[in-house]
Design a protein around this motif. Structure first.
Motif, PDB file in Angstrom:
ATOM      1  N   TYR A 293       8.594   1.121  11.177  1.00 38.33           N
ATOM      2  CA  TYR A 293       8.107   0.127  12.131  1.00 38.33           C
ATOM      3  C   TYR A 293       7.993  -1.236  11.453  1.00 38.33           C
ATOM      4  N   THR A 294       8.110  -2.257  12.273  1.00 36.45           N
ATOM      5  CA  THR A 294       7.920  -3.623  11.788  1.00 36.45           C
ATOM      6  C   THR A 294       7.391  -4.477  12.931  1.00 36.45           C
TER       7      THR A 294
ATOM      8  N   PHE B 279       4.343  -7.122   8.962  1.00 39.58           N
ATOM      9  CA  PHE B 279       4.334  -5.865   8.210  1.00 39.58           C
ATOM     10  C   PHE B 279       5.621  -5.074   8.416  1.00 39.58           C
ATOM     11  N   ILE B 280       5.896  -4.215   7.454  1.00 41.35           N
ATOM     12  CA  ILE B 280       6.937  -3.192   7.530  1.00 41.35           C
ATOM     13  C   ILE B 280       6.309  -1.907   7.005  1.00 41.35           C
ATOM     14  N   SER B 281       6.367  -0.828   7.780  1.00 40.79           N
ATOM     15  CA  SER B 281       5.748   0.429   7.351  1.00 40.79           C
ATOM     16  C   SER B 281       6.684   1.595   7.615  1.00 40.79           C
ATOM     17  N   SER B 282       6.518   2.636   6.818  1.00 39.71           N
ATOM     18  CA  SER B 282       7.336   3.837   6.971  1.00 39.71           C
ATOM     19  C   SER B 282       6.508   5.057   6.584  1.00 39.71           C
TER      20      SER B 282
ATOM     21  N   ASN C  93       0.848  -1.189   0.000  1.00 40.67           N
ATOM     22  CA  ASN C  93       0.000   0.000   0.000  1.00 40.67           C
ATOM     23  C   ASN C  93       0.889   1.246   0.000  1.00 40.67           C
ATOM     24  N   PHE C  94       0.545   2.201  -0.834  1.00 38.49           N
ATOM     25  CA  PHE C  94       1.312   3.449  -0.929  1.00 38.49           C
ATOM     26  C   PHE C  94       0.319   4.604  -0.985  1.00 38.49           C
TER      27      PHE C  94
ATOM     28  N   GLU D 267       3.455   0.765   3.104  1.00 33.07           N
ATOM     29  CA  GLU D 267       3.403  -0.408   3.982  1.00 33.07           C
ATOM     30  C   GLU D 267       3.434  -1.681   3.146  1.00 33.07           C
ATOM     31  N   TYR D 268       4.214  -2.629   3.630  1.00 26.79           N
ATOM     32  CA  TYR D 268       4.288  -3.952   3.015  1.00 26.79           C
ATOM     33  C   TYR D 268       3.836  -4.980   4.047  1.00 26.79           C
TER      34      TYR D 268
END
Length: 438
Positions: free
Chosen positions: A316-317, A296-299, A255-256, A284-285
């Protein structure tokens, strides 16, 4: 012609069952009147003293008719015996048999049940044949023939157990279990009912498992434009551009989102500019280990000149869990991550927090009639300063206009326990405009 006979027989029998046949219908019907041009029989006419009456005009309780006039049941039976559809014939013969049994015509009832069983054996579809035999078994039990009823149920059970459709199989086993309980076989009934529950549970699990891995999709997204304007003792305006992009693979999801706002206020004094920028980019992945559990991994990167923030970013992860899902576009997820947060603002210069815990809730595309609702909630808590927490809530309500286009309303609440200088703890932004989904 067969369909017409079924219609006539069903109509007559329903009149019997609902008590719509009067006493003056006791006279034997003389004839059916066909259309002179087509030869098709339109409706049955019962004749008494030269008077014609249709079934719609007849109203009397079926029990009174059955007790006072066997001729009516005989006439219905004549029509039923001409039916070629075994399903309808077996059902109607069973019900007529019970009517005869109700007026002490047990031998005739048994004969009709035998005919009903012959018709049931001619039914091609297994599930329909099982239901017909279950009903006949129940009728035999009411006539006091429990052994015959048990044999029929055993035969129906064997057929039901060989069905491939688990949903139909579970339903039929439940019906058979209830009939066994009526016959007094309580233990047998409980065993079959337990089997029905197991099949239903396995079927639900299989349907749930079928959702995962997910069906891949192409790139999907939204483009939106919103604006607001105020003119009075000062002139202010906000113009906002939003863009979102997402894609689903069998086990992965990306998601972007990007948001850009030009904030104009002619009352600002130098060195502040009349035009100031607010922008945010987050990505976010998510990797789905199962339909329910994910990682998840998000920035996020944010700049907010009116709020005095030059840059605010985080990474964050952690794990996530799906609470509810209905297809690829509607879900309710929660996730808990650990990461790092950096901010450079008029209050914090090169402020780096580590570790920081993040809780996030995502409520995606839940429909209320024709409306679409999305809710994101985020809570951040740095371990080195528990009083420096941050909360953000974003609620989006879309109202469709035409295909692809919608009226978009977005309410954003931001609460910082330690806000930037001269700013309140709570910041509220409301953006309304149009959006196109592709």
């Amino acid at each position: 012609m067969n369909g017409l006979i079924v219609l006539v027989a069903t109509g007559i029998f329903l009149e019997l069952l609902t008590g719509n046949l009067p006493a003056r219908a006791q006279a034997k019907p003389n004839s059916f009147y066909p259309d002179r041009e087509t030869g098709i029989i339109n409706e049955p006419i019962f004749v008494k003293s030269g008077e014609k009456m249709t079934l719609v005009q007849l109203h009397q309780n079926i029990d009174k008719i059955a007790q006072s006039n066997l001729q009516v049941l005989e006439e219905v039976l004549e029509v039923v015996n001409t039916l070629e559809e075994p399903e309808a014939k077996a059902r109607l013969l069973t019900e007529i048999a019970m009517k005869f049994a109700g007026i002490a015509q047990e031998e005739r009832a048994q004969t009709l049940l035998t005919d009903a069983l012959i018709a049931a054996n001619d039914i091609e579809e297994d599930s329909v044949r099982v239901r017909a035999k279950t009903a006949i078994a129940s009728a035999y039990f009411q006539l006091g023939q429990a052994e015959t009823a048990a044999d029929l149920l055993s035969d129906a059970l064997a057929t039901a157990n060989n069905l491939d459709d688990s949903g139909v199989k579970s339903s039929l086993l439940a019906e058979i279990a209830l009939t066994y309980d009526t016959l007094g076989f309580g233990d047998r009934s409980l065993a079959i009912l337990s089997e029905s529950r197991d099949i239903a549970r396995d079927r639900r699990s299989a349907e749930s498992a079928a959702l995962f891995p997910f069906e891949p999709t192409g790139w999907e997204g939204q483009v939106g434009l919103g604006a607001s304007f105020f003119s009075g003792d000062k002139i202010t305006s906000e113009t906002t551009f939003n863009f979102a992009l997402e894609r689903q693979w069998p086990t992965d999801e990306v998601n972007f989102r990007i948001s850009f706002t030009n904030d104009y206020d002619d009352s600002r004094v130098p060195p502040e500019d009349d035009n100031q920028i607010k922008g945010q980019i987050d990505a976010e992945y998510r990797h789905h280990a199962t339909e329910r559990y994910q990682y998840f991994i998000s920035s996020l990167v944010r700049r907010d000149e009116p709020d005095g923030i030059d840059v605010r970013t985080n990474l964050y992860t952690g794990p996530g869990i799906n609470i509810w899902r209905a297809g690829p576009d509607r879900s309710f997820d929660m996730q808990l991550g650990l990461g790092i947060r950096y901010e450079d603002s008029n209050r914090r210069r090169d402020d780096l927090d580590f570790p920081v815990a993040q809780y996030r809730m995502r409520y995606k595309d839940v429909y209320f009639d024709f409306l679409t609702l999305r809710q994101f909630f985020t809570f951040e808590l740095p371990f080195d300063d528990l009083e420096d927490y941050y909360i953000e809530s974003s609620t989006t309500l879309r109202i469709p206009i035409i295909q692809g286009w919608s009226f978009n309303n977005n309410l954003i609440l931001r609460y910082a326990s330690n806000p930037s200088l001269d700013d309140p703890n709570l910041r509220v932004d409301f953006v309304t405009g149009i959006e196109y989904q592709f």
